[in-house]
Design a protein around this motif. Sequence first.
Motif, PDB file in Angstrom:
ATOM      1  N   ALA A 133       0.829  -1.205   0.000  1.00  0.00           N
ATOM      2  CA  ALA A 133       0.000   0.000   0.000  1.00  0.00           C
ATOM      3  C   ALA A 133       0.864   1.256   0.000  1.00  0.00           C
ATOM      4  O   ALA A 133       0.563   2.222  -0.724  1.00  0.00           O
ATOM      5  N   LEU A 134       1.930   1.262   0.787  1.00  0.00           N
ATOM      6  CA  LEU A 134       2.818   2.430   0.781  1.00  0.00           C
ATOM      7  C   LEU A 134       3.498   2.578  -0.571  1.00  0.00           C
ATOM      8  O   LEU A 134       3.718   3.705  -1.050  1.00  0.00           O
ATOM      9  N   THR A 135       3.829   1.460  -1.206  1.00  0.00           N
ATOM     10  CA  THR A 135       4.393   1.507  -2.555  1.00  0.00           C
ATOM     11  C   THR A 135       3.409   2.163  -3.513  1.00  0.00           C
ATOM     12  O   THR A 135       3.748   3.105  -4.245  1.00  0.00           O
ATOM     13  N   ALA A 136       2.175   1.675  -3.520  1.00  0.00           N
ATOM     14  CA  ALA A 136       1.166   2.210  -4.440  1.00  0.00           C
ATOM     15  C   ALA A 136       0.853   3.674  -4.134  1.00  0.00           C
ATOM     16  O   ALA A 136       0.705   4.495  -5.045  1.00  0.00           O
ATOM     17  N   LEU A 137       0.749   4.025  -2.855  1.00  0.00           N
ATOM     18  CA  LEU A 137       0.448   5.403  -2.480  1.00  0.00           C
ATOM     19  C   LEU A 137       1.550   6.364  -2.915  1.00  0.00           C
ATOM     20  O   LEU A 137       1.274   7.419  -3.497  1.00  0.00           O
ATOM     21  N   SER A 138       2.792   6.006  -2.630  1.00  0.00           N
ATOM     22  CA  SER A 138       3.893   6.904  -2.979  1.00  0.00           C
ATOM     23  C   SER A 138       4.115   6.959  -4.487  1.00  0.00           C
ATOM     24  O   SER A 138       4.387   8.035  -5.042  1.00  0.00           O
ATOM     25  N   PHE A 139       3.962   5.832  -5.172  1.00  0.00           N
ATOM     26  CA  PHE A 139       4.177   5.828  -6.618  1.00  0.00           C
ATOM     27  C   PHE A 139       3.131   6.675  -7.343  1.00  0.00           C
ATOM     28  O   PHE A 139       3.445   7.373  -8.301  1.00  0.00           O
ATOM     29  N   THR A 140       1.875   6.611  -6.899  1.00  0.00           N
ATOM     30  CA  THR A 140       0.818   7.367  -7.586  1.00  0.00           C
ATOM     31  C   THR A 140       0.812   8.839  -7.195  1.00  0.00           C
ATOM     32  O   THR A 140       0.093   9.638  -7.795  1.00  0.00           O
ATOM     33  N   ASN A 141       1.604   9.204  -6.202  1.00  0.00           N
ATOM     34  CA  ASN A 141       1.722  10.605  -5.815  1.00  0.00           C
ATOM     35  C   ASN A 141       3.041  11.229  -6.241  1.00  0.00           C
ATOM     36  O   ASN A 141       3.099  12.430  -6.491  1.00  0.00           O
ATOM     37  N   GLU A 142       4.103  10.407  -6.335  1.00  0.00           N
ATOM     38  CA  GLU A 142       5.422  10.972  -6.590  1.00  0.00           C
ATOM     39  C   GLU A 142       6.105  10.420  -7.832  1.00  0.00           C
ATOM     40  O   GLU A 142       6.646  11.195  -8.627  1.00  0.00           O
ATOM     41  N   ALA A 143       6.118   9.107  -8.021  1.00  0.00           N
ATOM     42  CA  ALA A 143       6.725   8.577  -9.241  1.00  0.00           C
ATOM     43  C   ALA A 143       5.969   9.111 -10.455  1.00  0.00           C
ATOM     44  O   ALA A 143       6.563   9.577 -11.431  1.00  0.00           O
ATOM     45  N   TYR A 144       4.649   9.035 -10.387  1.00  0.00           N
ATOM     46  CA  TYR A 144       3.791   9.734 -11.352  1.00  0.00           C
ATOM     47  C   TYR A 144       2.578  10.235 -10.594  1.00  0.00           C
ATOM     48  O   TYR A 144       1.828   9.436 -10.018  1.00  0.00           O
TER      49      TYR A 144
END
Length: 334
Positions: A133-144
Motif C-alpha cells: 500500500a505504501l508503494t502504491a500510495l507513494s508511486f501514484t503521488n510521486e513517481a507519477y
Amino acid sequence: MEYTIPETQKVVLIDGVGGYDIIKYENYPVPLISDKDILIKNKYTGVNYIESYFRKGLYPCEKPYVLGREATGVIVAKGKDVTNFETGDQVAYISNSTFAQYTKFPSEGTIMKLPSGTSDEKMKLYAAGLLQALTALSFTNEAYHVKKGDYILVYAAAGGVGLILNQLLRMKDAHAIAVASTYEKLETAKDYGAEFLIDSSKEDILTRVLEITDGKGVDASFDSVGKDTFDTTLAALKRKGVFVSFGNASGLIPPFSINRLSPKNITLLRPQLYGYIAEPEEWKYYTNKFVDLIDSKKLNIKIYKTYPLKDYNVAAADIESRKTIGKLVLEIPQ
C-alpha cells in the motif's frame, strides 16, 4: 511488562542461490539488541515477490540470509535508551529478516505503533498491506502524480500492488487499464476498480491500449513485469508519458539505448519505496494515509491465503506460479 526471550528461534532463510530447495526452515539465534534497539516478536509477515530475486541471485546478499520485508508483532524487549516504545506495544513495520519469530529493529525508522488491543485480524491486515500500500500510495503521488482523467496501464493487476493501484486510481478518477493473464484475475481487478481489462494470454496489449485510448496511448504505466513487457510499455505510452518500472517478475530489463526515450519525450523511472519514506515526516505522511484508508474501509486488502511460516516454500511456489490473486501472508508460530 516482561517477556521471556529464548536464545534460538525459528526462521526461514536461504543459504545459496537456486530453486526452492535452498529455502530452509530452521533454528537460528535470537538477535541481541543494543541500547537503541527494540526486539519484536512477530505475529504476521507479508510475502513479497522480491524474496525470489534474492533466492535467484538477481539481488546479491550475504548468506545465510533471513528472508522477509514487513511484519506486525509486539515489542518484547527494548534498549535502555529507547523512550518512544514500551514492551507490550503492538507495531507494524518494514524491515529485512521478518520471516522469523523475532526481529531486531532500531527504535527510530519505518515502524509505527498500533492502537492498544489491535485484533489479530487487523494485525494480519496491516502485515498484508503495509509494504504494498505504501508503494502504491507513494508511486501514484510521486513517481507519477496521477490526475483525474489519466489513462494508466497496470500490469499484474490482480496482484497485491495491482489491486491497491486499481483502487487508488479509481479514487483519483483516473482510468485503470488492467493487464492480467486469466479471466478470474481480470474480474477481480474489475471488482477492485479497474475500468478496462486486457487478457495478456489472449489479447495483444498494445493493440488494446491503443483501442482504449483512441490511438493516443497511456499517460503512465506501472510495470512490475520487467523484461517481457518493456518494449510493449514503451510503445503504449503517449507523448510525454511516464514509465514507472518497479519489478523484475520476468527478469531484468536488458541494457538499452537511452535514445529510445526521445521520440515521445518519455520519462523513465526505477523507483523504490524507501526513496519516498526515508524521512520521518514522509513515513508519517504515508502511514497515516494507509491507516485512514484501511480504517475508513476505502481501501481493501485482499488476502489470498495465510500459510504457517514453515510453509514459505509452498507460498513462494504459489506466488511465482502467477496463479495467486492478492496478498499472501505467513503466520509466525508463537
